[in-house]
Design a protein around this motif. Sequence first.
Motif, PDB file in Angstrom:
ATOM      1  N   TRP A 259       0.803  -1.215   0.000  1.00 35.23           N
ATOM      2  CA  TRP A 259       0.000   0.000   0.000  1.00 35.23           C
ATOM      3  C   TRP A 259       0.844   1.277   0.000  1.00 35.23           C
ATOM      4  N   PRO A 260       1.942   1.359   0.739  1.00 33.23           N
ATOM      5  CA  PRO A 260       2.747   2.595   0.641  1.00 33.23           C
ATOM      6  C   PRO A 260       3.242   2.870  -0.790  1.00 33.23           C
ATOM      7  N   ASP A 261       3.566   1.814  -1.531  1.00 36.05           N
ATOM      8  CA  ASP A 261       3.964   1.987  -2.935  1.00 36.05           C
ATOM      9  C   ASP A 261       2.816   2.602  -3.730  1.00 36.05           C
ATOM     10  N   PHE A 262       1.620   2.102  -3.500  1.00 30.46           N
ATOM     11  CA  PHE A 262       0.423   2.606  -4.164  1.00 30.46           C
ATOM     12  C   PHE A 262       0.223   4.089  -3.856  1.00 30.46           C
ATOM     13  N   TYR A 263       0.347   4.448  -2.567  1.00 29.64           N
ATOM     14  CA  TYR A 263       0.125   5.840  -2.160  1.00 29.64           C
ATOM     15  C   TYR A 263       1.139   6.788  -2.791  1.00 29.64           C
ATOM     16  N   VAL A 264       2.401   6.418  -2.727  1.00 29.22           N
ATOM     17  CA  VAL A 264       3.444   7.294  -3.258  1.00 29.22           C
ATOM     18  C   VAL A 264       3.316   7.413  -4.777  1.00 29.22           C
ATOM     19  N   THR A 265       3.148   6.299  -5.457  1.00 30.41           N
ATOM     20  CA  THR A 265       3.029   6.327  -6.918  1.00 30.41           C
ATOM     21  C   THR A 265       1.851   7.196  -7.344  1.00 30.41           C
ATOM     22  N   ASN A 266       0.725   7.026  -6.697  1.00 31.71           N
ATOM     23  CA  ASN A 266      -0.447   7.797  -7.091  1.00 31.71           C
ATOM     24  C   ASN A 266      -0.353   9.262  -6.671  1.00 31.71           C
ATOM     25  N   SER A 267       0.410   9.559  -5.633  1.00 33.86           N
ATOM     26  CA  SER A 267       0.677  10.957  -5.295  1.00 33.86           C
ATOM     27  C   SER A 267       1.471  11.629  -6.416  1.00 33.86           C
TER      28      SER A 267
END
Length: 158
Positions: free
Chosen positions: A40-48
């Motif tokens: 999930w942190p990868d998802f958050y950073v990428t989408n940011s």
Amino acid sequence: MTLADLAWLSMAAYAIHILEEYTFDWRNWARAVIGLPVEWPDFYVTNSVVVALGIAQAMLAPTLPWAPLVYAALMIINAIFFHILPFVKTRGRFSPGLITAVLLFLPLGIAVFRAAGAQGDLDATTVTGAILGGALLMASPVVMLNLKGRPYFDQRNR
């Protein structure tokens, strides 16, 4: 509708797309279906980053029309290769993000290219550059996710 209007709508569509992916558990789907080692942190950073790029491309649209074209190409590539084709390949297994990919990404992505063409900002070189730029943007987090576990990039034991 102007290219700038479509660029802002594209940014809004991406925000809705991110919400759909999060709500329907894209992380577990991506791990199971496409074998992506994502957390999930990868998802958050990428989408940011995608949101920041979306704001930038919309603001630059009036003076730098290739920016929304790259973003539109990113949306089209995401829709086709990360939602529609996996849905077809898995014979109908729902891909979180599929609804917005089909209903928003494809029509808006095509509309951006049409608007750029209507204002005279579209030629073969620009289309090629936009597609390559969109592909690089789409590929970069996937490549980084696959590299981060390799010893050279692992910062835990250094």
